[in-house]
Design a protein around this motif. Sequence first.
Motif, PDB file in Angstrom:
ATOM      1  N   THR A 172      25.914  79.790 106.103  1.00  0.00           N
ATOM      2  CA  THR A 172      26.116  78.229 105.811  1.00  0.00           C
ATOM      3  C   THR A 172      27.342  77.529 106.334  1.00  0.00           C
ATOM      4  OG1 THR A 172      24.954  78.999 103.801  1.00  0.00           O
ATOM      5  CG2 THR A 172      25.993  76.728 103.633  1.00  0.00           C
ATOM      6  N   LYS A 173      27.034  76.351 106.941  1.00  0.00           N
ATOM      7  CA  LYS A 173      28.223  75.816 107.676  1.00  0.00           C
ATOM      8  C   LYS A 173      28.252  74.158 106.784  1.00  0.00           C
ATOM      9  CE  LYS A 173      30.384  74.410 112.087  1.00  0.00           C
ATOM     10  NZ  LYS A 173      30.372  74.597 113.345  1.00  0.00           N
ATOM     11  N   VAL A 174      26.983  73.624 106.661  1.00  0.00           N
ATOM     12  CA  VAL A 174      26.779  72.309 106.064  1.00  0.00           C
ATOM     13  C   VAL A 174      26.190  72.064 104.781  1.00  0.00           C
ATOM     14  CG1 VAL A 174      26.613  69.910 106.776  1.00  0.00           C
ATOM     15  CG2 VAL A 174      27.198  71.581 108.612  1.00  0.00           C
ATOM     16  N   LEU A 175      26.501  71.319 103.781  1.00  0.00           N
ATOM     17  CA  LEU A 175      25.914  70.582 102.851  1.00  0.00           C
ATOM     18  C   LEU A 175      25.477  69.291 103.229  1.00  0.00           C
ATOM     19  CD1 LEU A 175      24.584  70.494 100.089  1.00  0.00           C
ATOM     20  CD2 LEU A 175      26.877  69.533  99.174  1.00  0.00           C
ATOM     21  N   LEU A 176      24.105  68.865 103.126  1.00  0.00           N
ATOM     22  CA  LEU A 176      23.462  67.788 103.083  1.00  0.00           C
ATOM     23  C   LEU A 176      23.516  66.971 101.867  1.00  0.00           C
ATOM     24  CD1 LEU A 176      22.005  65.175 104.910  1.00  0.00           C
ATOM     25  CD2 LEU A 176      19.996  66.610 104.095  1.00  0.00           C
ATOM     26  N   PHE A 177      24.198  66.086 101.786  1.00  0.00           N
ATOM     27  CA  PHE A 177      24.236  65.423 100.344  1.00  0.00           C
ATOM     28  C   PHE A 177      23.684  64.009 100.460  1.00  0.00           C
ATOM     29  CE2 PHE A 177      26.451  62.886  96.909  1.00  0.00           C
ATOM     30  CZ  PHE A 177      25.984  63.718  95.908  1.00  0.00           C
ATOM     31  N   VAL A 178      22.876  63.576  99.581  1.00  0.00           N
ATOM     32  CA  VAL A 178      22.206  62.314  99.811  1.00  0.00           C
ATOM     33  C   VAL A 178      22.227  61.505  98.361  1.00  0.00           C
ATOM     34  CG1 VAL A 178      20.356  60.927 100.452  1.00  0.00           C
ATOM     35  CG2 VAL A 178      20.798  62.962 101.561  1.00  0.00           C
ATOM     36  N   GLY A 197      31.590  68.628  95.329  1.00  0.00           N
ATOM     37  CA  GLY A 197      32.880  68.337  96.157  1.00  0.00           C
ATOM     38  C   GLY A 197      33.882  69.631  96.134  1.00  0.00           C
ATOM     39  N   ARG A 198      34.029  69.965  95.014  1.00  0.00           N
ATOM     40  CA  ARG A 198      34.827  71.028  94.470  1.00  0.00           C
ATOM     41  C   ARG A 198      34.464  72.279  95.160  1.00  0.00           C
ATOM     42  NH1 ARG A 198      36.068  68.102  89.852  1.00  0.00           N
ATOM     43  NH2 ARG A 198      34.363  69.410  88.713  1.00  0.00           N
ATOM     44  N   TRP A 199      33.041  72.561  94.822  1.00  0.00           N
ATOM     45  CA  TRP A 199      32.169  73.840  95.582  1.00  0.00           C
ATOM     46  C   TRP A 199      32.338  73.778  96.931  1.00  0.00           C
ATOM     47  CZ3 TRP A 199      27.837  73.746  98.539  1.00  0.00           C
ATOM     48  CH2 TRP A 199      27.233  75.022  98.648  1.00  0.00           C
ATOM     49  N   VAL A 200      32.186  72.765  97.619  1.00  0.00           N
ATOM     50  CA  VAL A 200      32.217  72.734  99.124  1.00  0.00           C
ATOM     51  C   VAL A 200      33.517  72.861  99.772  1.00  0.00           C
ATOM     52  CG1 VAL A 200      32.294  70.973 100.865  1.00  0.00           C
ATOM     53  CG2 VAL A 200      30.359  70.987  99.089  1.00  0.00           C
ATOM     54  N   GLU A 201      34.566  72.613  98.981  1.00  0.00           N
ATOM     55  CA  GLU A 201      36.006  73.001  99.235  1.00  0.00           C
ATOM     56  C   GLU A 201      36.083  74.469  99.026  1.00  0.00           C
ATOM     57  OE1 GLU A 201      40.374  72.432 100.123  1.00  0.00           O
ATOM     58  OE2 GLU A 201      38.215  71.533 100.766  1.00  0.00           O
ATOM     59  N   HIS A 203      34.506  76.747  99.286  1.00  0.00           N
ATOM     60  CA  HIS A 203      33.703  77.527 100.499  1.00  0.00           C
ATOM     61  C   HIS A 203      33.986  77.218 101.937  1.00  0.00           C
ATOM     62  CE1 HIS A 203      31.873  80.125  97.342  1.00  0.00           C
ATOM     63  NE2 HIS A 203      31.537  78.849  96.803  1.00  0.00           N
ATOM     64  N   ASP A 204      34.897  76.201 102.187  1.00  0.00           N
ATOM     65  CA  ASP A 204      35.372  75.626 103.380  1.00  0.00           C
ATOM     66  C   ASP A 204      34.058  75.322 104.341  1.00  0.00           C
ATOM     67  OD1 ASP A 204      37.163  74.961 105.222  1.00  0.00           O
ATOM     68  OD2 ASP A 204      37.006  77.099 106.148  1.00  0.00           O
ATOM     69  N   LEU A 205      33.223  74.216 103.500  1.00  0.00           N
ATOM     70  CA  LEU A 205      32.056  73.962 104.266  1.00  0.00           C
ATOM     71  C   LEU A 205      32.149  72.338 104.726  1.00  0.00           C
ATOM     72  CD1 LEU A 205      29.172  75.101 101.809  1.00  0.00           C
ATOM     73  CD2 LEU A 205      30.086  76.297 103.578  1.00  0.00           C
ATOM     74  N   TRP A 206      31.359  72.008 105.692  1.00  0.00           N
ATOM     75  CA  TRP A 206      31.200  70.668 105.971  1.00  0.00           C
ATOM     76  C   TRP A 206      30.217  69.879 104.767  1.00  0.00           C
ATOM     77  CZ3 TRP A 206      33.292  67.712 109.961  1.00  0.00           C
ATOM     78  CH2 TRP A 206      34.247  68.291 110.683  1.00  0.00           C
ATOM     79  N   VAL A 207      30.300  68.635 104.999  1.00  0.00           N
ATOM     80  CA  VAL A 207      29.152  67.883 104.265  1.00  0.00           C
ATOM     81  C   VAL A 207      28.832  66.674 105.174  1.00  0.00           C
ATOM     82  CG1 VAL A 207      28.985  66.174 102.466  1.00  0.00           C
ATOM     83  CG2 VAL A 207      30.325  68.274 102.137  1.00  0.00           C
ATOM     84  N   LEU A 208      27.693  66.340 105.161  1.00  0.00           N
ATOM     85  CA  LEU A 208      27.194  65.236 105.643  1.00  0.00           C
ATOM     86  C   LEU A 208      26.481  64.661 104.349  1.00  0.00           C
ATOM     87  CD1 LEU A 208      25.180  64.531 109.062  1.00  0.00           C
ATOM     88  CD2 LEU A 208      24.341  63.416 106.591  1.00  0.00           C
TER      89      LEU A 208
END
Length: 402
Positions: A172-178, A197-201, A203-208
């Motif tokens: 997993t590299k990116v979370l798409l968020f809409v 956002g805390r979950w993304v941080e 796990h060191d992911l990107w967000v689009l």
Amino acid sequence: MTSSPRDRRVSQRIGAIAESATLKVDAKAKALKAEGRPVIGFGAGEPDFPTPDYIVEAAVEACRDPRNHRYTPAGGLPELKKAIAAKTLRDSGLVVDPAQVLVTNGGKQAIYAAFAAMLDPDDEVIVPAPYWTTYPEAIALAGGVPVEVLADETQDYKVTVEQLEAARTDRTKVLLFVSPSNPTGAIYSAEEIRAIGRWVEDHDLWVLTDEIYEHLVYDDAETGSMPALCPFLQDNCVIVNGVAKTYAMTGWRVGWMIGPKDLVKAATNLQSHATSNVANVAQRAAIAAVEGDLTAVEEMKTAFDRRRKTIVSMLNEIDGVLCPMPGGAFYAYPSVKGLLGKDYDGVRIDTSAELAEYFLDKAEVAAVPGEAFGSPGYLRFSYALGDDDIVEGISRLQKLLA
């Protein structure tokens, strides 16, 4: 007998791309209208308002300026990039350097450019479903793998951190968020956005994050832009936006991505070979749009809010249909599971795709089936059309299903 490379006329990569379901439904509805049939199309996400006059006048003036008859920087007019940065601060509270902005040929190009710049082959992107039809195609075209996470009407079409964690893998590299969402109109609260956002941080992911419907939020909902609410994500976050929905400028084809400078530079290099600059006249019109006040936007939003309440109320009057009240955008996304598995005019209908065909054939009403959005059993109705058409169209369905 072996085939030659020339016999493989279309590449596997491009041959695997599906036609846009929303545009397909809209095109079919317009073709039937051209034949004289009184079709009411709920398919396309396109405001029925004209582009505001002051924006059109800026384009007319730009046409007469020889500067706009020539190539300009591939990444966008400096004046527009500066205006987008100012608009982002005004609307989201996020400080952006113009060098973090790439102006694209609509939001779709921004989405593809962002994924192309972020993804290596087999990188995974978590895609909350129901999703807009273009997202998985853009991810796959960029070499990535879309991983769908479904949220149904029982959770207001919003995924949870627990669902996201269950879908996460080592790839997993990116979370798409809409938010607001196309196709559901769902809106995440500020607290829900912070939790994701805390979950993304963690796990060191990107967000689009796609913010194209940012101004179409109803009932004074408390929401916001993820990188503004979660400043710790700003170096790993890409925003996609544009003028299409907010200013009734779908045909002008001006969008943008905002992100870290190195990523934006890479995406700009891609665009320099793919399309060069966006049409200068359209960029000048976009400057007038984003620098102007939001009076025209508020007028459109008032109309959409009225239509939202009308269409949801009328859909929920149909036995077998359950339609939550959308919090944003201009789409209603009812569950039609209660209508499936039954005979209509001697024909059994088991899927929402078949139901959509039945509605078009028998009631001359066009809607997009949930299969297009990764969630069979639903239909998407855009309410970005006139009040009278909404009432007439849903009334036809009520009579057909009575």
